[in-house]
Design an enzyme around this catalytic site. Structure first.
Site, PDB file in Angstrom:
ATOM      1  N   PHE A 106       0.809  -1.222   0.000  1.00 12.86           N
ATOM      2  CA  PHE A 106       0.000   0.000   0.000  1.00 12.86           C
ATOM      3  C   PHE A 106       0.840   1.269   0.000  1.00 12.86           C
ATOM      4  O   PHE A 106       0.404   2.326  -0.456  1.00 12.86           O
ATOM      5  CB  PHE A 106      -0.951   0.001   1.212  1.00 12.86           C
ATOM      6  CG  PHE A 106      -0.326   0.377   2.528  1.00 12.86           C
ATOM      7  CD1 PHE A 106      -0.426   1.674   3.012  1.00 12.86           C
ATOM      8  CD2 PHE A 106       0.344  -0.567   3.301  1.00 12.86           C
ATOM      9  CE1 PHE A 106       0.128   2.035   4.237  1.00 12.86           C
ATOM     10  CE2 PHE A 106       0.894  -0.218   4.516  1.00 12.86           C
ATOM     11  CZ  PHE A 106       0.798   1.087   4.987  1.00 12.86           C
ATOM     12  N   LYS A 107       2.064   1.166   0.482  1.00 14.39           N
ATOM     13  CA  LYS A 107       2.893   2.364   0.599  1.00 14.39           C
ATOM     14  C   LYS A 107       3.384   2.877  -0.745  1.00 14.39           C
ATOM     15  O   LYS A 107       3.945   3.970  -0.824  1.00 14.39           O
ATOM     16  CB  LYS A 107       4.050   2.082   1.556  1.00 14.39           C
ATOM     17  CG  LYS A 107       3.533   1.859   2.970  1.00 14.39           C
ATOM     18  CD  LYS A 107       4.594   1.479   3.958  1.00 14.39           C
ATOM     19  CE  LYS A 107       3.954   1.232   5.322  1.00 14.39           C
ATOM     20  NZ  LYS A 107       4.909   0.842   6.358  1.00 14.39           N
TER      21      LYS A 107
END
Length: 435
Positions: A106-107
């Site tokens: 997700f980063k």
């Protein structure tokens, strides 16, 4: 828009200054002076917008006063060259898959956005910028790959020796170019403290232009609000929310991800409840139960990206709600799970539904299963591809059930390049001063 420090002992700064500085001079975290709300009619037709279109509208609320329209649109669309789909797991539980970016975590969203925004602000700058980032797993790979090859920027990734998975480690130790990996003899909190201390060291800041790409940087955590709006849009698109309330469960470590979700809620996103799903690092869970906040050393778990004992972004949550325990504990409900519970849930969900969770997503799933009412629909954030935790997941579901994506296979074939370092600040300072 101006940005103030959560400690409120230093003058407000511009977005450009906040992004480049990373951390305020009084050790506080930067916060926007106001949160722009969407009109209710925005949500009536949000299902007709793509992820990129939604993200641009959200970005415009945050950054539109400081970045010209065309440039902001280019930054958003270039950042999101991948999808964040919402996938049905059970009748009332859905997974938002945030692992379709370059490093399968997700980063990628926040790291890619920050790299592009920082590059925009540094146009015409002749001084090299040194990006310092502490990682417990996925942050390092997302930031390193987001900034890889960007001229005028050098990234230094600090990670705890022996406490990230081999796949995660390979994603930032094999790149070379403008990426340097620093293998610290300590835990994530030690790495994070080294970064924070460096920003406040006068001698270092006279010699080097330093910034952070951790979620302490506003350009890293604010863009994570994009996919919360997208989750709502995609569920509405499928007719799921007609008569149901939305509950979002967030696997939580440093709490930047959840903070972005809270910002989305303050902007008008119709989320009834947020769940903070923790592993055995339960500092915020304890706060939500008792009102007492007692940071302490992190403990090692199989959900390693959440192994944080002093979550930086909790200061932002306190500030957002004026330190009101009553308000915070009503908006966020806390849950805590052991390694054994995580393993059992990965196995159960896989056997019953065919859906394979990573250890962090499993925490989010458990919280929903424990909390949801019949009138609610839940989304948990699947924050990383399960293949990034192959050793753990295969012991639960058996070999052959995880296909290693080509992107990960390419990282694994590279040669590790890392500088070993103690957790003593003197060693880190000497390294930076030698650059």
């Amino acid at each position: 828009m101006k940005y103030y420090s959560t400690n409120k002992n230093t003058p407000s700064v511009t977005l450009k200054e906040a992004v480049i500085k990373g951390l305020a001079s009084d050790k506080g975290l930067f916060m926007p002076e106001r949160i722009e709300k969407f009109e209710p009619d925005f949500f009536e037709n949000i299902q007709d917008l793509s992820l990129q279109e939604i993200a641009f509208e959200v970005a415009n609320k945050f950054f539109g006063e400081d970045v010209e329209d065309a440039a902001l649109k280019e930054i958003v669309y270039d950042t999101l060259q991948f999808d964040c789909p919402v996938v049905k797991v059970t009748e009332n539980i859905w997974s938002q898959e945030l692992f379709h970016g370059p490093t399968l975590a997700f980063k990628d969203v926040g790291a890619r956005f920050m790299a592009r925004l920082l590059n925009y602000f540094l146009a015409g700058n002749d001084n090299q910028v040194h990006v310092l980032v502490a990682t417990s797993g996925d942050t390092g790979s997302a930031v390193a790959n987001g900034f890889l090859g960007v001229e005028g920027i050098h990234v230094h990734v600090l990670y705890p020796k022996g406490k990230v998975s081999k796949i995660q480690e390979s994603q930032f130790t094999t790149l070379g170019q403008n990426i340097t990996a620093l293998e610290v003899d300590g835990n994530f909190d030690d790495c994070q403290l080294l970064v924070k201390t460096a920003f406040l060291n006068e001698e270092l800041n006279k010699k080097l232009l330093l910034t952070s790409a951790n979620s302490i940087n506003v350009a890293r955590f604010l863009p994570q609000a994009f996919y919360y709006f997208n989750a709502f849009a995609r569920l509405k698109e499928q007719g799921v929310l007609q008569d149901k309330e939305l509950v979002i469960s967030v696997p939580s470590g440093n709490f930047g991800n959840l903070t972005a979700g809270l910002f989305a809620r303050e902007m008008g996103l119709p989320v009834t409840q947020f769940l903070a799903a923790n592993n055995e690092n339960d500092v915020v869970y304890e706060y939500l139960k008792t009102g007492n906040y007692n940071p302490r050393p992190s403990v090692e778990t199989i959900a390693n990206a959440m192994d944080v004992g002093t979550p930086s972004n909790f200061d932002r949550i306190l500030d957002l709600y004026n330190h009101s325990y009553k308000k915070i504990s009503s908006v966020i409900k806390g849950f805590r799970y052991s390694d054994e519970q995580i393993r059992k849930t990965i196995k159960k969900v896989f056997e019953e539904t065919g859906y394979l969770c990573d250890p962090h997503g499993a925490c989010g799933y458990m919280a929903l299963e424990e909390f949801l009412k019949i009138t609610q629909v839940g989304v948990f954030l699947e924050t990383a591809h399960p293949a990034k935790f192959t050793e753990t997941v295969e012991t639960v579901v058996g070999k052959g059930n995880i296909l290693l994506p080509q992107k990960l296979a390419e990282f694994m074939s590279g040669k590790k390049k890392a500088i070993s370092m103690s957790s003593d600040f003197y060693s880190f300072k000497n390294y930076l001063m030698s650059l």
